[in-house]
Design a protein around this motif. Structure first.
Motif, short mmCIF file in Angstrom:
data_model
loop_
_atom_site.label_atom_id
_atom_site.label_comp_id
_atom_site.label_asym_id
_atom_site.label_seq_id
_atom_site.Cartn_x
_atom_site.Cartn_y
_atom_site.Cartn_z
N ASP A 38 0.82 -1.22 0.00
CA ASP A 38 0.00 0.00 0.00
C ASP A 38 0.85 1.27 0.00
OD1 ASP A 38 -2.38 -1.53 0.10
OD2 ASP A 38 -2.19 -1.71 2.28
N SER A 39 2.06 1.16 -0.55
CA SER A 39 2.90 2.34 -0.73
C SER A 39 3.30 2.44 -2.19
CB SER A 39 4.14 2.27 0.16
OG SER A 39 5.09 1.34 -0.36
N ASP A 40 4.08 3.46 -2.53
CA ASP A 40 4.52 3.59 -3.92
C ASP A 40 5.76 2.75 -4.21
OD1 ASP A 40 6.37 4.98 -2.47
OD2 ASP A 40 6.35 6.77 -3.75
N TYR A 41 6.21 1.96 -3.23
CA TYR A 41 7.36 1.07 -3.43
C TYR A 41 7.10 -0.21 -2.63
CZ TYR A 41 12.23 -0.43 -3.98
OH TYR A 41 13.38 -1.12 -4.32
N THR A 42 6.62 -1.24 -3.33
CA THR A 42 6.23 -2.50 -2.68
C THR A 42 7.34 -3.54 -2.78
OG1 THR A 42 5.29 -3.46 -4.68
CG2 THR A 42 3.84 -2.04 -3.36
N ILE A 43 7.11 -4.68 -2.13
CA ILE A 43 8.06 -5.78 -2.22
C ILE A 43 8.24 -6.22 -3.67
CG2 ILE A 43 6.20 -7.43 -1.75
CD1 ILE A 43 9.92 -7.87 -0.83
N THR A 44 7.18 -6.13 -4.47
CA THR A 44 7.27 -6.48 -5.88
C THR A 44 8.26 -5.57 -6.60
OG1 THR A 44 4.94 -7.15 -5.81
CG2 THR A 44 5.95 -6.90 -7.99
N LEU A 50 15.90 -5.54 -7.91
CA LEU A 50 17.10 -6.31 -7.57
C LEU A 50 17.50 -7.23 -8.71
CD1 LEU A 50 19.14 -6.97 -5.27
CD2 LEU A 50 17.60 -8.83 -4.62
N HIS A 51 16.54 -7.93 -9.25
CA HIS A 51 16.83 -8.84 -10.36
C HIS A 51 17.34 -8.08 -11.59
CE1 HIS A 51 13.85 -12.02 -8.61
NE2 HIS A 51 15.01 -11.98 -7.96
N LYS A 52 16.72 -6.95 -11.87
CA LYS A 52 17.12 -6.15 -13.03
C LYS A 52 18.56 -5.66 -12.88
CE LYS A 52 15.61 -2.28 -15.91
NZ LYS A 52 14.58 -1.20 -16.07
N SER A 53 18.98 -5.37 -11.66
CA SER A 53 20.33 -4.87 -11.42
C SER A 53 21.39 -5.98 -11.50
CB SER A 53 20.41 -4.22 -10.03
OG SER A 53 19.55 -3.09 -9.95
N LEU A 54 21.00 -7.21 -11.15
CA LEU A 54 22.00 -8.27 -10.98
C LEU A 54 21.97 -9.35 -12.07
CD1 LEU A 54 21.68 -8.87 -7.12
CD2 LEU A 54 23.38 -7.48 -8.34
N CYS A 55 20.82 -9.61 -12.65
CA CYS A 55 20.72 -10.73 -13.60
C CYS A 55 21.35 -10.36 -14.94
CB CYS A 55 19.25 -11.13 -13.79
SG CYS A 55 19.04 -12.57 -14.86
N LYS A 56 22.20 -11.24 -15.45
CA LYS A 56 22.90 -11.00 -16.70
C LYS A 56 22.32 -11.78 -17.88
CE LYS A 56 27.22 -10.06 -14.24
NZ LYS A 56 28.64 -10.46 -14.04
N GLU A 57 21.33 -12.63 -17.61
CA GLU A 57 20.72 -13.44 -18.66
C GLU A 57 19.37 -12.84 -19.04
OE1 GLU A 57 22.00 -15.92 -20.24
OE2 GLU A 57 23.85 -16.02 -19.06
N PRO A 58 19.24 -12.22 -20.22
CA PRO A 58 18.00 -11.52 -20.60
C PRO A 58 16.75 -12.40 -20.54
CG PRO A 58 19.77 -10.95 -22.11
CD PRO A 58 20.29 -12.07 -21.25
N LEU A 63 11.65 -14.11 -17.87
CA LEU A 63 10.78 -15.14 -17.32
C LEU A 63 10.49 -14.90 -15.84
CD1 LEU A 63 12.31 -18.32 -19.00
CD2 LEU A 63 10.10 -17.28 -19.53
N VAL A 64 11.54 -14.63 -15.06
CA VAL A 64 11.36 -14.46 -13.62
C VAL A 64 10.61 -13.17 -13.31
CG1 VAL A 64 12.56 -14.21 -11.41
CG2 VAL A 64 13.37 -15.87 -13.08
N THR A 65 10.85 -12.12 -14.08
CA THR A 65 10.11 -10.86 -13.87
C THR A 65 8.62 -11.09 -14.05
OG1 THR A 65 11.98 -9.49 -14.57
CG2 THR A 65 9.79 -8.52 -14.71
N SER A 66 8.25 -11.79 -15.10
CA SER A 66 6.84 -12.07 -15.34
C SER A 66 6.26 -12.99 -14.26
CB SER A 66 6.66 -12.69 -16.72
OG SER A 66 5.30 -12.92 -17.01
N LEU A 67 7.04 -14.01 -13.88
CA LEU A 67 6.58 -14.94 -12.84
C LEU A 67 6.32 -14.21 -11.52
CD1 LEU A 67 6.04 -17.81 -11.79
CD2 LEU A 67 8.50 -17.98 -11.30
N VAL A 68 7.26 -13.38 -11.10
CA VAL A 68 7.11 -12.64 -9.84
C VAL A 68 5.90 -11.71 -9.92
CG1 VAL A 68 8.16 -10.86 -8.37
CG2 VAL A 68 9.53 -12.80 -9.16
N SER A 69 5.75 -11.04 -11.05
CA SER A 69 4.64 -10.11 -11.22
C SER A 69 3.30 -10.83 -11.06
CB SER A 69 4.73 -9.45 -12.60
OG SER A 69 3.62 -8.62 -12.82
N HIS A 70 3.13 -11.96 -11.73
CA HIS A 70 1.86 -12.68 -11.67
C HIS A 70 1.67 -13.37 -10.32
CE1 HIS A 70 0.54 -12.09 -15.81
NE2 HIS A 70 1.79 -12.26 -16.19
N LEU A 71 2.75 -13.88 -9.74
CA LEU A 71 2.65 -14.55 -8.44
C LEU A 71 2.24 -13.56 -7.35
CD1 LEU A 71 3.08 -17.38 -7.25
CD2 LEU A 71 5.42 -16.70 -6.70
N HIS A 72 2.88 -12.40 -7.34
CA HIS A 72 2.52 -11.38 -6.36
C HIS A 72 1.10 -10.87 -6.59
CE1 HIS A 72 6.81 -10.17 -4.87
NE2 HIS A 72 6.72 -11.47 -5.13
#
Length: 344
Positions: A38-44, A50-58, A63-72
């Motif tokens: 309920d803020s402008d910066y959630t766990i999602t 974090l993943h965008k900053s660290l993951c080197k495999e596009p 895949l994980v970005t979409s999975l996290v988005s739908h799971l949350h």
């Protein structure tokens, strides 16, 4: 953000991490802001950043970005409780623990939620007029014999009534395809596959048929009957909770291949079978349901290739179907068009 020196400081980092640092030093990032629902910066937002900053495999990141988005989003939409989350974790733990070489509960779960069928449709899009596909299921083996068209795929003592299958492998123009092979496997008249018999010594009710140059092929066999998928595990319990049953309609599996064409894995169903509309793995489609005929004329049996005394049940079930394959190029074009549409 910790430096490598800080990571190796025994006052700050335990022995297990220090041992791992001998092989790889992880990238650390500062925690710049708190995340709250309920803020402008959630766990999602935090996980995705974090993943965008660290993951080197596009592709992994996609895949994980979409999975996290739908799971949350699922958790928020359903207002998931701790008790429900715990139940789900225990269920998935059982799915993993109860999987074996011959009964993969994760595959069963995927099948029974329609996910396997969806992935198959995404990876094998069909132009209009082509034969629909489905997943191969758990009973395929590599040891089926290669046989010419017109062969018998069933041993003489196989349980069930006699069947003659007659088919053609065609392209979208209606032309027979040269060089086609048709891999067939099925249950017998008791709804049991050969690999389910403990005394199995050689393949039965299966074979790799070399189609004729004009794409036609036939084989003699046994009419399959309906059978249940394994229901003694967590997937079976889920089906029961959903008011569903584990019974599959009678069917025959096929994998059809031809040079220059997209491979087709599918299954065909006789119209007289029960459970056509409640298939637990969602593989049945109306286009794959076939009207069989009964042949009681002994002269016709001989024309279909049956020898004297070979017919079981006093009749032969005649099953006809034409398989229509798209070219590999046609399928690739459909995939590319669908990919562009999904990103639009």
């Amino acid at each position: 953000m910790a430096s490598e020196q800080q990571m190796k400081n025994p006052l700050l980092v335990g022995r297990a991490i220090r041992a791992q640092l001998e092989n790889e030093v992880p990238q650390d990032l500062p925690l710049e802001r708190d995340f709250r629902e309920d803020s402008d910066y959630t766990i999602t937002d935090h996980v995705q950043g974090l993943h965008k900053s660290l993951c080197k495999e596009p592709r992994t990141l996609e895949l994980v970005t979409s999975l996290v988005s739908h799971l949350h989003a699922f958790a928020r939409e359903t207002q998931l409780t701790h008790a429900e989350w715990t139940t789900a974790v225990k269920f998935l733990t059982r799915v993993g623990k109860e999987s074996t070489e011959y009964k993969n509960e994760f595959v069963l779960l995927s099948d029974c939620l329609g996910f396997s069928a969806l992935v198959d449709e995404i990876n094998h899009p069909k132009p209009p007029g082509c034969t629909d596909g489905c997943e191969p299921g758990p009973f395929y083996t590599e040891d089926a014999p290669v046989v010419p068209s017109g062969s018998s795929l069933a041993k003489s003592n196989t349980q069930g009534e006699s069947m003659a299958f007659v088919g053609t492998v065609k392209n979208l123009k209606g032309e027979g395809i040269k060089g086609a092979t048709v891999d067939v496997w099925q249950a017998d008249g008791d709804g049991v596959y050969d690999i389910q018999y403990p005394d199995r010594e050689e393949p039965n009710d299966r074979g790799k048929i070399l189609a004729n140059p004009d794409g036609t092929f036939s084989y003699r066999g046994i009419l399959p009957t309906a059978y249940p998928i394994p229901s003694d595990g967590p997937t079976g319990e889920l089906l029961h909770a959903l008011g569903r049953h584990p019974h599959r309609a009678s069917h025959i599996h096929f994998t059809v291949k031809a040079p220059g064409y997209d491979d087709l894995t599918t299954a065909l169903y006789p119209s007289h079978s029960p459970f056509l509309g409640t298939d637990p793995v969602f593989a049945t489609k109306k286009s794959l349901i076939c009207q069989l005929t009964e042949e009681s004329d002994r002269k016709r049996w001989a024309e279909l290739g049956f020898k004297e005394g070979e017919v079981h049940g006093g009749r032969v079930w005649v099953w006809k179907f034409d398989f229509v394959l798209p070219t590999a190029k046609q399928v690739e074009e459909l995939k590319q068009a669908r990919a562009k549409q999904s990103k639009a």
